[in-house]
Design a protein around this motif. Structure first.
Motif, PDB file in Angstrom:
ATOM      1  N   ALA A   1      -0.278 -12.370  15.382  1.00  0.00           N
ATOM      2  CA  ALA A   1      -0.487 -11.694  16.667  1.00  0.00           C
ATOM      3  C   ALA A   1       0.623 -10.681  16.925  1.00  0.00           C
ATOM      4  N   ILE A   2       1.856 -11.047  16.618  1.00  0.00           N
ATOM      5  CA  ILE A   2       2.975 -10.119  16.804  1.00  0.00           C
ATOM      6  C   ILE A   2       2.833  -8.917  15.868  1.00  0.00           C
ATOM      7  N   LEU A   3       2.482  -9.187  14.604  1.00  0.00           N
ATOM      8  CA  LEU A   3       2.327  -8.102  13.633  1.00  0.00           C
ATOM      9  C   LEU A   3       1.188  -7.161  14.024  1.00  0.00           C
ATOM     10  N   LEU A   4       0.043  -7.725  14.381  1.00  0.00           N
ATOM     11  CA  LEU A   4      -1.097  -6.890  14.769  1.00  0.00           C
ATOM     12  C   LEU A   4      -0.814  -6.126  16.064  1.00  0.00           C
ATOM     13  N   GLY A   5      -0.069  -6.756  16.980  1.00  0.00           N
ATOM     14  CA  GLY A   5       0.319  -6.065  18.199  1.00  0.00           C
ATOM     15  C   GLY A   5       1.210  -4.873  17.904  1.00  0.00           C
ATOM     16  N   TRP A   6       2.154  -5.064  16.982  1.00  0.00           N
ATOM     17  CA  TRP A   6       3.022  -3.959  16.585  1.00  0.00           C
ATOM     18  C   TRP A   6       2.213  -2.831  15.944  1.00  0.00           C
ATOM     19  N   LEU A   7       1.261  -3.190  15.071  1.00  0.00           N
ATOM     20  CA  LEU A   7       0.406  -2.171  14.447  1.00  0.00           C
ATOM     21  C   LEU A   7      -0.407  -1.422  15.494  1.00  0.00           C
TER      22      LEU A   7
ATOM     23  N   ILE B   1      -1.986  -0.726   7.243  1.00  0.00           N
ATOM     24  CA  ILE B   1      -2.872  -1.776   7.770  1.00  0.00           C
ATOM     25  C   ILE B   1      -3.725  -2.361   6.646  1.00  0.00           C
ATOM     26  N   ARG B   2      -4.173  -1.513   5.733  1.00  0.00           N
ATOM     27  CA  ARG B   2      -4.955  -2.020   4.599  1.00  0.00           C
ATOM     28  C   ARG B   2      -4.130  -2.985   3.751  1.00  0.00           C
ATOM     29  N   ILE B   3      -2.859  -2.662   3.538  1.00  0.00           N
ATOM     30  CA  ILE B   3      -1.987  -3.548   2.759  1.00  0.00           C
ATOM     31  C   ILE B   3      -1.853  -4.905   3.455  1.00  0.00           C
ATOM     32  N   ILE B   4      -1.613  -4.872   4.766  1.00  0.00           N
ATOM     33  CA  ILE B   4      -1.468  -6.118   5.529  1.00  0.00           C
ATOM     34  C   ILE B   4      -2.750  -6.942   5.447  1.00  0.00           C
ATOM     35  N   PHE B   5      -3.893  -6.283   5.605  1.00  0.00           N
ATOM     36  CA  PHE B   5      -5.178  -6.993   5.550  1.00  0.00           C
ATOM     37  C   PHE B   5      -5.427  -7.577   4.165  1.00  0.00           C
ATOM     38  N   SER B   6      -5.049  -6.835   3.123  1.00  0.00           N
ATOM     39  CA  SER B   6      -5.276  -7.356   1.772  1.00  0.00           C
ATOM     40  C   SER B   6      -4.375  -8.554   1.496  1.00  0.00           C
ATOM     41  N   TRP B   7      -3.148  -8.539   2.032  1.00  0.00           N
ATOM     42  CA  TRP B   7      -2.288  -9.715   1.915  1.00  0.00           C
ATOM     43  C   TRP B   7      -2.901 -10.907   2.637  1.00  0.00           C
ATOM     44  N   GLY B   8      -3.588 -10.624   3.735  1.00  0.00           N
ATOM     45  CA  GLY B   8      -4.235 -11.689   4.499  1.00  0.00           C
ATOM     46  C   GLY B   8      -5.576 -12.109   3.930  1.00  0.00           C
ATOM     47  N   MET B   9      -5.895 -11.611   2.723  1.00  0.00           N
ATOM     48  CA  MET B   9      -7.141 -11.991   2.025  1.00  0.00           C
ATOM     49  C   MET B   9      -8.392 -11.591   2.817  1.00  0.00           C
TER      50      MET B   9
ATOM     51  N   LEU C   1     -11.175   0.767   6.178  1.00  0.00           N
ATOM     52  CA  LEU C   1      -9.844   1.072   5.652  1.00  0.00           C
ATOM     53  C   LEU C   1      -9.898   1.446   4.174  1.00  0.00           C
ATOM     54  N   VAL C   2     -10.688   0.703   3.400  1.00  0.00           N
ATOM     55  CA  VAL C   2     -10.815   1.003   1.966  1.00  0.00           C
ATOM     56  C   VAL C   2     -11.456   2.364   1.770  1.00  0.00           C
ATOM     57  N   ASN C   3     -12.547   2.637   2.490  1.00  0.00           N
ATOM     58  CA  ASN C   3     -13.240   3.915   2.335  1.00  0.00           C
ATOM     59  C   ASN C   3     -12.363   5.092   2.762  1.00  0.00           C
ATOM     60  N   ALA C   4     -11.506   4.869   3.768  1.00  0.00           N
ATOM     61  CA  ALA C   4     -10.654   5.955   4.267  1.00  0.00           C
ATOM     62  C   ALA C   4      -9.454   6.217   3.361  1.00  0.00           C
ATOM     63  N   THR C   5      -8.895   5.169   2.761  1.00  0.00           N
ATOM     64  CA  THR C   5      -7.654   5.326   1.995  1.00  0.00           C
ATOM     65  C   THR C   5      -7.863   5.437   0.489  1.00  0.00           C
ATOM     66  N   GLU C   6      -9.002   5.010  -0.011  1.00  0.00           N
ATOM     67  CA  GLU C   6      -9.224   5.011  -1.458  1.00  0.00           C
ATOM     68  C   GLU C   6      -9.214   6.416  -2.074  1.00  0.00           C
TER      69      GLU C   6
ATOM     70  N   GLY D   1       3.885  -4.946 -13.412  1.00  0.00           N
ATOM     71  CA  GLY D   1       3.415  -6.315 -13.576  1.00  0.00           C
ATOM     72  C   GLY D   1       2.123  -6.512 -12.800  1.00  0.00           C
ATOM     73  N   MET D   2       2.160  -7.434 -11.814  1.00  0.00           N
ATOM     74  CA  MET D   2       0.964  -7.680 -11.004  1.00  0.00           C
ATOM     75  C   MET D   2       0.977  -6.876  -9.703  1.00  0.00           C
ATOM     76  N   PHE D   3       2.002  -6.044  -9.507  1.00  0.00           N
ATOM     77  CA  PHE D   3       2.143  -5.306  -8.252  1.00  0.00           C
ATOM     78  C   PHE D   3       1.621  -3.883  -8.394  1.00  0.00           C
ATOM     79  N   ASP D   4       0.707  -3.522  -7.503  1.00  0.00           N
ATOM     80  CA  ASP D   4       0.172  -2.164  -7.437  1.00  0.00           C
ATOM     81  C   ASP D   4       1.117  -1.338  -6.556  1.00  0.00           C
ATOM     82  N   ILE D   5       1.800  -0.354  -7.150  1.00  0.00           N
ATOM     83  CA  ILE D   5       2.771   0.428  -6.389  1.00  0.00           C
ATOM     84  C   ILE D   5       2.203   1.767  -5.909  1.00  0.00           C
ATOM     85  N   SER D   6       0.881   1.970  -6.100  1.00  0.00           N
ATOM     86  CA  SER D   6       0.287   3.232  -5.653  1.00  0.00           C
ATOM     87  C   SER D   6       0.446   3.462  -4.141  1.00  0.00           C
ATOM     88  N   PRO D   7       0.389   2.411  -3.279  1.00  0.00           N
ATOM     89  CA  PRO D   7       0.632   2.681  -1.858  1.00  0.00           C
ATOM     90  C   PRO D   7       2.035   3.208  -1.576  1.00  0.00           C
TER      91      PRO D   7
END
Length: 203
Positions: free
Chosen positions: A80-86, A131-139, A150-155, A169-175
């Motif tokens: 809630a705090i994170l989404l409020g900040w966003l 926001i897309r990164i945060i959502f992807s971390w949240g599965m 978000l995917v359609n806008a940022t892809e 490694g397993m980290f996508d650094i494109s963002p």
């Protein structure tokens, strides 16, 4: 300009109030989890019905990670705090852009007007990637309407970068590369079209 500042204050107070309400409800839910009251009492039924829509998805995600579900209310508070900040960052970006446009229209400065539009659009795009990164971390899956947007806008930016920049490694650094590119363009806009003009009016 006063209207825009008042609108930001209204959004700010609304978001903070919503966060405080969520925190109060989740703390009450935590107390309920450990106090073991009568599950059929009216206050308990009401509290569970109000908080279940927030707690249930987080509990499912925790179970998927092999974690205990009892900490779900604490995770909801952090989310809630994170989404409020966003939400405040989004409101600040949009309203700062609107304030810049109003400022330029009053001063009769068409070049700066273009600058504020481009600068605001870049800031908004950067925020959408974050926001897309945060959502992807949240599965959050592609079936979610907001995640799909978000995917359609940022892809269009991230896909070519993903092809050019190999993952670490397993980290996508494109963002991260996308953030650097957007920051570079914002600096260029600020140094050319907006030289001598304020970049922040509110927030």
């Amino acid at each position: 300009m006063f209207v825009i500042e008042a609108l930001f204050l209204l959004v700010n107070y609304g978001v903070v109030a919503a966060i405080v309400v969520v925190i109060a409800l989740m703390l009450a839910r935590l107390v309920l989890n450990y106090a073991d009251p009568n599950p059929f009492s009216r206050p308990v039924i009401w509290l569970r019905s109000v908080t279940d829509p927030l707690v249930a998805p987080v509990r499912r995600a925790l179970l998927g990670f092999g974690l205990g579900p009892n900490v779900a209310p604490l995770i909801v508070i952090l989310l809630a705090i994170l989404l409020g900040w966003l939400a405040l960052q989004l409101a600040s970006t949009v309203l700062n852009t609107a304030a810049g446009i109003v400022f330029c229209l009053r001063r009769g400065a068409p070049v700066a007007l273009v600058g504020y539009l481009v600068y605001g659009a870049l800031a908004l795009y950067s925020l959408l990637i974050f926001i897309r990164i945060i959502f992807s971390w949240g599965m959050v899956g592609y079936s979610n309407r907001l995640m799909r947007f978000l995917v359609n806008a940022t892809e269009p930016l991230l896909l070519p970068l993903r092809r050019m920049v190999p993952p670490l490694g397993m980290f996508d650094i494109s963002p991260i590369v996308a953030f650097l590119i957007i920051w570079l363009f914002q600096a260029a806009v600020a140094g050319t079209l907006l030289r001598g003009w304020p970049l922040n009016f509110i927030g």
